[in-house]
Enzyme design. Structure first.
Site, PDB file in Angstrom:
ATOM      1  N   LYS A 282     107.688 142.938  87.839  1.00 19.30           N
ATOM      2  CA  LYS A 282     106.724 143.612  88.717  1.00 19.30           C
ATOM      3  C   LYS A 282     107.207 143.712  90.159  1.00 19.30           C
ATOM      4  O   LYS A 282     106.874 144.657  90.873  1.00 19.30           O
ATOM      5  CB  LYS A 282     105.381 142.881  88.674  1.00 19.30           C
TER       6      LYS A 282
ATOM      7  N   GLU B 130      95.578 146.006  91.633  1.00 18.23           N
ATOM      8  CA  GLU B 130      94.873 145.438  90.496  1.00 18.23           C
ATOM      9  C   GLU B 130      95.837 144.488  89.814  1.00 18.23           C
ATOM     10  O   GLU B 130      97.052 144.584  90.023  1.00 18.23           O
ATOM     11  CB  GLU B 130      94.467 146.542  89.525  1.00 18.23           C
TER      12      GLU B 130
ATOM     13  N   SER C 229     110.331 140.740  79.964  1.00 16.55           N
ATOM     14  CA  SER C 229     109.743 141.231  81.215  1.00 16.55           C
ATOM     15  C   SER C 229     109.278 140.128  82.146  1.00 16.55           C
ATOM     16  O   SER C 229     109.198 140.322  83.355  1.00 16.55           O
ATOM     17  CB  SER C 229     108.583 142.174  80.900  1.00 16.55           C
TER      18      SER C 229
END
Lengths: 257, 397
Positions: free
Chosen positions: B93, B115, B377
């Protein structure tokens, strides 16, 4: 000219200001909803009916939770249209988020609106650039198109938006979602003025118009007001008669102009 | 190189029939401003150089491509892991948030909002905001606040305000709604850092471009390690940003199969998050894509044991890749994901995020050739409580 526009022009003759209350379909519960519609219609020039949706991102807590309540009672967006059909005096306008329209198909959705007796359509999350097919489908069934113009809308875009209107232009008074505000936004006047330059259709102010004083102030420069949160709150907390009384006071305030 | 590549979508933000910009009028000018600023920044060598420096010095890139020897033995095929779990803050991210906050500063924005589902994007946004000295508000579903408590504490330590969202299903979908409501109110001063390849144009393509460093690195690394391309690349898909980031590195390699793994939750006939397998075309959070909805167009509740995959929609680029057949999409249940989680812990000493465990679980099925690259991830520290509580969690017994 759309039937809705013809009706609104008739009602605004002599400078009379327009009052359009908003209610979520199916409130306070489906059985009592027709009494609410009848009570609100007494002082309404047109009635805006919100179709309950799962993800109402333009709505503040009062209307969002009212929509949740209607959904829990089994009132989905298409069911809401049918529930609103029948004997209410005056034209009705459907306010719906775009996904239920997309899901049903634009033509089928408009057909169902028209069959339920609706005269206009507001789709707050469908921008001008993507709305041409729905506007055409609406026009075929005499459903007036009501675009929103925001305080952030650039000048050139106001003309295009207002040019798409066939009912009235909805001037968003402030940045933000539906709900009460302490006072009417200072930006409301500029939004209305920008619309006036490019259209002779009625321009109504909405979002953050909750009291007779705010309605009066908005109507000093606009052709009328849309009142949502305050009406929904009255219906849910004090009942249909109290909502009717609020609208009566708003009508009085508008008639002082 | 990654940023200056042309957009994959068309000028209106469509990938085939999916994408676009379905938002209230208030936001239309802001999205146009963002589109213009992004188009200018991505072609600006100074911006690209600054972004690459951030990726190197803050994120710690490149992340390794790691040969999972014992896991490969177990699977009977060669499995390589693209280790985004080793990126700063523990997930991919951060690649996106540093790029977006850098852009927000360039645009003169004074505040950022985000969010978050699992909390990884919230942590990454809070980190980028702290780095650049901007105030940050993160919206998070109340259910996720409870199940990802560690990340809530991390965000607060980093100076972000975390706002629990009780509406709807109290998960990622509702957090996005609330962030959009904030943006509608504060659009003059605020940049909304969307965490996945979802949302209105230009977000899906912009986030994909910022994540494509994953696939660019992985392709070069696999060629160096093996002298050949893999048979497949495999990644989990919620909104789908780590998968798109990995896939984009291999779009021009038709021999490489692209495999997205959705959350089957309790099974596809029960509650799940498999928008491609079970969704229909719809408009959610500003884009047309595949969504989980009922016959009146109401968005239905998704479910996954992994908060990051608990979402009833998917990025429009994935819907397009599924429609064209360029990528294939499979799904993995909560139970299978827990098995994948355990397998990686015990075989390699790597604790994956539950999201990434879905991709590992699919790789262990061995359906996609002899050599596969799996997008790992994120790391699983945030998930230890959920795993420990999961019924029948033999791994912690």
């Amino acid at each position: 000219m759309s039937s809705l526009l013809e009706h609104l022009r008739d009602r605004s003759r002599g400078g009379r200001r327009l009052l359009v209350p908003y209610v979520v379909a199916g409130l306070p519960e489906p059985e009592a909803y027709s009494q609410v519609l009848a009570a609100l219609a007494e002082h309404a020039d047109a009635l805006e009916v919100g179709l309950p949706y799962s993800d109402p991102l333009m709505d503040g807590p009062v209307i969002a939770s009212a929509a949740q309540r209607a959904l829990r009672a089994g009132v989905g967006p298409l069911h809401a249209l049918d529930l609103t059909a029948g004997a209410v005096s005056g034209p009705r306008i459907a306010m719906t988020y775009y996904n239920p329209v997309h899901r049903a198909g634009e033509d089928a959705f408009c057909e169902r609106c028209a069959r339920a007796g609706f005269a206009g359509l507001i789709v707050p999350d469908l921008p001008l650039e993507a709305s041409a097919p729905l506007r055409a489908a609406a026009a075929r069934r005499d459903l007036a198109w009501i675009p929103l113009v925001a305080p952030t809308t650039p000048h050139a875009r106001v003309a295009a938006l207002a040019g798409s209107a066939t009912g009235f232009v909805y001037a968003v008074s402030t940045l933000g979602v539906t709900g009460r505000r302490e006072s009417l936004s200072e930006r409301a006047g500029a939004v209305v003025a920008a619309c006036r330059e490019v259209t002779d259709l009625p321009v109504l102010v909405g979002i953050g118009v909750s009291t007779p004083e705010q309605a009066y102030e908005a109507a000093t420069f606009a052709d009328g007001v849309v009142v949502g949160t305050a009406v929904v709150e009255k219906v849910l907390e004090e009942g249909a008669a109290a909502a009717r009384d609020l609208l009566a006071r708003m009508r009085e305030a508008l008639d002082r102009l | 190189m990654t940023l200056s590549a042309p957009p994959v979508c068309d000028a209106s933000g469509f990938f085939g029939d999916f994408g676009g910009r379905y938002v209230p009028e208030i936001l239309v000018p802001a999205l146009q401003e963002l589109e213009d600023a992004w188009a200018e920044a991505r072609r600006d060598a100074d911006f690209a150089a600054r972004y690459e420096q951030l990726l190197r010095d803050v994120v710690g890139r490149p992340t390794p491509l790691y040969e999972a020897r014992r896991l490969s033995e177990r699977a009977g095929r060669r499995i390589l892991l693209k280790r985004e779990d080793l990126a700063h803050t523990g997930a991919h991210k951060i690649n996106n948030t540093l790029g977006q906050v850098l852009l927000a500063v360039r645009m003169g924005k004074e505040r950022v909002i985000a969010e978050t589902g699992a909390g990884q994007h919230g942590v990454a946004t809070a980190t980028a905001a702290a780095y650049f000295g901007l105030p940050c508000v993160v919206y998070m579903g109340a259910l996720d606040v409870r199940r990802q408590h560690l990340n809530v504490v991390r965000m607060r330590m980093l100076g972000a305000e975390v706002v629990p969202v009780e509406a709807g299903s109290a998960t990622l979908k509702d957090a996005i709604n609330e962030a959009l409501r904030d943006w509608v109110t504060n659009v003059d001063t605020t940049h909304y850092v969307i965490g996945s390849v979802v949302g209105p144009h230009p977000y899906p393509d912009m986030v994909a471009a910022l994540q494509s460093v994953i696939g660019d690195e992985a392709r070069a690394q696999v060629l160096e390690a093996l002298g050949a391309l893999p048979d497949a690349v495999i990644a989990c898909v919620g909104g789908g940003s780590n998968a798109i980031g990995l896939f984009r590195g291999f779009y021009d390699d038709p021999g490489v199969r692209l495999v997205g793994v959705e959350a089957a939750g309790e099974g596809l006939s029960g509650r799940h998050g498999a928008s491609i397998a079970r969704g229909t075309p719809g408009v959610l959070h500003g884009a047309r894509s595949l969504v989980l909805q009922d016959d009146q167009g109401l968005i239905t509740h998704a479910h996954s044991i992994s908060a990051g995959l608990d979402y009833p929609g998917v990025g429009p680029e994935h819907a397009w890749l599924a429609a064209t057949g360029r990528a294939r999409y499979v799904s993995v249940t909560d139970r299978e994901a827990l098995d994948g989680f355990a397998a990686l812990c015990r075989s390699e000493g790597v604790v994956p995020a539950l999201e990434s465990a879905h991709a590992v679980a699919h790789a262990l099925r061995g359906e996609d050739g002899d050599v596969v690259v799996v997008g790992l991830s994120g790391r699983g520290d945030k998930d230890v409580a959920v795993v420990a509580e999961a019924a029948d969690a033999a791994i912690v017994a």
